[in-house]
Design a protein around this motif. Structure first.
Motif, mmCIF file in Angstrom:
data_model
loop_
_atom_site.group_PDB
_atom_site.id
_atom_site.type_symbol
_atom_site.label_atom_id
_atom_site.label_comp_id
_atom_site.label_asym_id
_atom_site.label_seq_id
_atom_site.Cartn_x
_atom_site.Cartn_y
_atom_site.Cartn_z
ATOM 1 N N UNK A 1 39.365 36.584 105.788
ATOM 2 C CA UNK A 1 39.857 35.476 106.712
ATOM 3 C C UNK A 1 39.150 35.799 108.272
ATOM 4 N N UNK A 2 39.295 34.868 109.134
ATOM 5 C CA UNK A 2 39.053 35.027 110.495
ATOM 6 C C UNK A 2 39.414 36.587 111.003
ATOM 7 N N UNK A 3 38.888 37.461 111.151
ATOM 8 C CA UNK A 3 39.380 38.818 111.670
ATOM 9 C C UNK A 3 40.268 39.606 110.757
ATOM 10 N N UNK A 4 40.248 39.298 109.468
ATOM 11 C CA UNK A 4 41.109 40.103 108.551
ATOM 12 C C UNK A 4 40.322 40.070 107.314
ATOM 13 N N UNK A 5 40.501 40.932 106.571
ATOM 14 C CA UNK A 5 40.159 41.016 105.043
ATOM 15 C C UNK A 5 41.103 42.017 104.596
ATOM 16 N N UNK A 6 41.304 41.798 103.297
ATOM 17 C CA UNK A 6 42.292 42.664 102.340
ATOM 18 C C UNK A 6 41.682 42.801 101.011
ATOM 19 N N UNK A 7 41.443 44.123 100.627
ATOM 20 C CA UNK A 7 40.897 44.515 99.624
ATOM 21 C C UNK A 7 41.903 45.290 98.649
ATOM 22 N N UNK A 8 41.918 44.713 97.471
ATOM 23 C CA UNK A 8 42.997 45.141 96.606
ATOM 24 C C UNK A 8 42.549 45.629 95.295
ATOM 25 N N UNK A 9 42.020 47.005 94.930
ATOM 26 C CA UNK A 9 41.219 47.302 93.701
ATOM 27 C C UNK A 9 42.173 47.517 92.574
ATOM 28 N N UNK A 10 42.667 46.208 91.871
ATOM 29 C CA UNK A 10 43.292 46.469 90.900
ATOM 30 C C UNK A 10 42.501 46.973 89.524
ATOM 31 N N UNK A 11 41.580 46.463 89.114
ATOM 32 C CA UNK A 11 40.804 46.769 88.160
ATOM 33 C C UNK A 11 40.387 48.079 88.260
ATOM 34 N N UNK A 12 39.692 48.663 89.422
ATOM 35 C CA UNK A 12 39.289 49.951 89.567
ATOM 36 C C UNK A 12 40.359 51.012 89.541
ATOM 37 N N UNK A 13 41.617 50.478 90.100
ATOM 38 C CA UNK A 13 42.741 51.425 89.813
ATOM 39 C C UNK A 13 43.154 51.590 88.453
ATOM 40 N N UNK A 14 43.136 50.725 87.580
ATOM 41 C CA UNK A 14 43.502 50.611 86.133
ATOM 42 C C UNK A 14 42.503 51.662 85.694
ATOM 43 N N UNK A 15 40.895 51.444 85.891
ATOM 44 C CA UNK A 15 40.178 52.189 85.225
ATOM 45 C C UNK A 15 40.081 53.776 85.670
ATOM 46 N N UNK A 16 40.474 53.815 86.978
ATOM 47 C CA UNK A 16 40.459 55.327 87.629
ATOM 48 C C UNK A 16 41.898 55.891 86.728
ATOM 49 N N UNK A 17 43.014 55.121 86.483
ATOM 50 C CA UNK A 17 44.086 55.698 86.025
ATOM 51 C C UNK A 17 43.849 56.233 84.340
ATOM 52 N N UNK A 18 43.018 55.198 83.812
ATOM 53 C CA UNK A 18 42.674 55.603 82.292
ATOM 54 C C UNK A 18 41.828 56.925 82.202
ATOM 55 N N UNK A 19 40.971 56.939 83.133
ATOM 56 C CA UNK A 19 40.182 58.029 83.120
ATOM 57 C C UNK A 19 40.793 59.100 83.455
ATOM 58 N N UNK A 20 41.609 59.522 84.313
ATOM 59 C CA UNK A 20 42.513 60.563 84.785
ATOM 60 C C UNK A 20 43.312 60.861 83.828
ATOM 61 N N UNK A 21 44.023 60.055 83.136
ATOM 62 C CA UNK A 21 44.842 60.157 82.058
ATOM 63 C C UNK A 21 44.181 60.862 80.761
ATOM 64 N N UNK A 22 43.005 60.141 80.172
ATOM 65 C CA UNK A 22 42.050 60.999 79.367
ATOM 66 C C UNK A 22 41.660 62.567 79.810
ATOM 67 N N UNK A 23 41.466 62.718 81.114
ATOM 68 C CA UNK A 23 41.092 63.978 81.326
ATOM 69 C C UNK A 23 42.258 65.050 81.489
#
Length: 70
Positions: free
Chosen positions: A40-62
């Motif tokens: 929006x004007x003067x505001x941005x929000x980034x919520x990495x849902x899919x990236x967080x799930x992927x990182x969680x799966x990779x870390x769980x596997x490791x």
């Protein structure tokens, strides 16, 4: 002794991911379809849902592999 080996392994993994981050960004990691971006004007929000799930799966596997080797 076991926990110190796990922490060293995780530290090395973080260093490796940090070094490979520019390559991962070129592959689309960090902007996956499922990550929410609201701008929006003067505001941005980034919520990495899919990236967080992927990182969680990779870390769980490791961690599972490290646990099996210990």
């Amino acid at each position: 002794m076991e926990i110190s080996r796990i922490l060293i392994g995780l530290g090395l993994l973080l260093v490796l991911v940090g070094l490979l981050w520019p390559v991962l960004e070129k592959l689309g990691f960090g902007r996956l379809p499922g990550d929410v971006l609201i701008q929006r004007d003067g505001f941005s929000l980034y919520v990495p849902l899919a990236t967080s799930i992927l990182v969680s799966l990779i870390l769980s596997l490791v961690l599972w592999v490290i646990n099996r080797w210990s």
